[in-house]
Scaffold this motif. Structure first.
Motif, short mmCIF file in Angstrom:
data_model
loop_
_atom_site.label_atom_id
_atom_site.label_comp_id
_atom_site.label_asym_id
_atom_site.label_seq_id
_atom_site.Cartn_x
_atom_site.Cartn_y
_atom_site.Cartn_z
N ASN A 53 0.82 -1.20 0.00
CA ASN A 53 0.00 0.00 0.00
C ASN A 53 0.86 1.26 0.00
O ASN A 53 1.75 1.42 0.84
CB ASN A 53 -0.88 -0.03 1.26
N ASP A 54 0.59 2.13 -0.97
CA ASP A 54 1.21 3.45 -0.98
C ASP A 54 0.27 4.38 -0.23
O ASP A 54 -0.81 4.72 -0.71
CB ASP A 54 1.40 3.92 -2.43
N LYS A 62 0.24 7.38 0.24
CA LYS A 62 0.00 8.68 -0.38
C LYS A 62 -1.18 8.62 -1.35
O LYS A 62 -1.67 9.66 -1.78
CB LYS A 62 1.25 9.15 -1.13
N LYS A 63 -1.62 7.42 -1.69
CA LYS A 63 -2.72 7.25 -2.64
C LYS A 63 -3.96 6.79 -1.89
O LYS A 63 -3.89 5.84 -1.10
CB LYS A 63 -2.38 6.21 -3.70
N ASP A 64 -5.09 7.43 -2.16
CA ASP A 64 -6.32 6.91 -1.59
C ASP A 64 -6.90 5.85 -2.51
O ASP A 64 -6.36 5.59 -3.60
CB ASP A 64 -7.33 8.02 -1.29
N VAL A 97 -7.61 6.75 -6.24
CA VAL A 97 -6.46 6.79 -7.16
C VAL A 97 -6.13 5.39 -7.63
O VAL A 97 -5.91 5.15 -8.83
CB VAL A 97 -5.25 7.43 -6.47
N TYR A 98 -6.13 4.45 -6.72
CA TYR A 98 -5.87 3.06 -7.11
C TYR A 98 -6.95 2.54 -8.06
O TYR A 98 -6.66 1.78 -8.98
CB TYR A 98 -5.80 2.17 -5.88
N GLU A 123 -6.19 3.87 -11.53
CA GLU A 123 -5.05 3.16 -12.10
C GLU A 123 -5.44 1.74 -12.54
O GLU A 123 -4.95 1.24 -13.56
CB GLU A 123 -3.91 3.10 -11.08
N LYS A 150 -7.95 -0.69 1.01
CA LYS A 150 -6.66 -0.49 1.68
C LYS A 150 -6.76 -1.01 3.11
O LYS A 150 -7.59 -0.54 3.89
CB LYS A 150 -6.30 1.00 1.67
N THR A 182 -2.79 -3.00 -0.29
CA THR A 182 -3.91 -2.59 -1.13
C THR A 182 -4.39 -3.84 -1.85
O THR A 182 -3.57 -4.60 -2.39
CB THR A 182 -3.50 -1.52 -2.15
#
Length: 240
Positions: free
Chosen positions: A140-141, A143-145, A148-149, A152, A202, A207
């Motif tokens: 899990n990044d 910084k991304k909610d 955003v995932y 992508e 998440k 994620t």
């Protein structure tokens, strides 16, 4: 590029830059496994969640599917009660639990992906067919909610897997840590039309992306089942 909707979604996705943190692109699927478009597996019980977002099981949308589910070849099925497996499927070192839709068998292919392999799909709730299901897990990044995932996944991984020119419907769940949405794809290059329920969640340091595939005319009937399955997805705490 050839359409891959009848090929291995997972092997393509795992080798994409989008999911580069995932380990390995080698597959260990059952012999002679066919991979039609469609959806697999689902989830387990809800959780208090993680430091960076437990995909909360909130957001049960009242209506079961988004507009335009009918392809014109068959009347759209009405939504029915959600029906998921009584027993959760344990995956990835028994750290991830999910209750798939009724009758759906989710198989772990490698440490980052599980999917279904039945060539004809699975007859599930309301006698509607879950053609395929995928579950992907990667780091899990923070910084991304989840939104955003989701973007992508739809614009990157699904396009690379042959799901192109889709029309996105409403979100069934929408929080910072979980987004569930619907995307309908037309027939093209030998692939039949399909409608996907896509869930991004998440949980702790992970994620998770769950994709359920069915036919447009049957999506509304299965949407409550897909939503309940996605809501049941949990990850055990890192120190468990």
């Amino acid at each position: 590029m050839p359409v891959m909707r009848n090929g291995s979604f997972t092997s393509i996705v795992l080798c994409l830059g989008l999911l580069a943190p995932l380990s390995g692109c080698d597959k260990n699927k059952p012999d002679g496994a066919a991979q039609p478009p469609g959806g697999d597996g689902a989830v387990a019980a809800t959780t208090d969640g993680a430091s960076d977002g437990s995909g909360d099981d909130s957001g049960g949308a009242s209506d079961g599917g988004d507009d335009g589910g009918d392809t014109g070849t068959a009347p759209a099925a009405k939504a029915c009660d959600a029906k998921v497996a009584d027993t959760p499927t344990a995956l990835f070192g028994d750290k991830v639990l999910i209750r798939p839709p009724m009758n759906v068998e989710l198989v772990e292919e490698n440490p980052t992906m599980a999917q279904t392999y039945a060539s004809g799909g699975f007859v599930s709730a309301c006698d509607a067919t879950v053609d395929k299901m995928y579950l992907l897990v990667f780091p899990n990044d923070k910084k991304k909610d989840a939104g955003v995932y989701m973007t992508e996944t739809i614009d990157g991984a699904l396009v690379a897997a042959g799901y192109a020119n889709g029309t996105r419907g409403k979100n069934f769940v929408e929080t910072a840590t979980q987004v569930d949405t619907a995307v309908e794809y037309p027939a093209g290059e030998g692939a039949p039309p399909a409608k996907l329920y896509v869930s991004v969640k998440k949980l702790y340091d992970n994620t998770l992306v769950t994709v359920f595939v069915t036919r447009p005319a049957e999506f509304e009937a299965l949407a409550p089942t897909f939503q309940e399955s996605a809501a049941s997805l949990i990850v055990l705490p890192p120190d468990a």
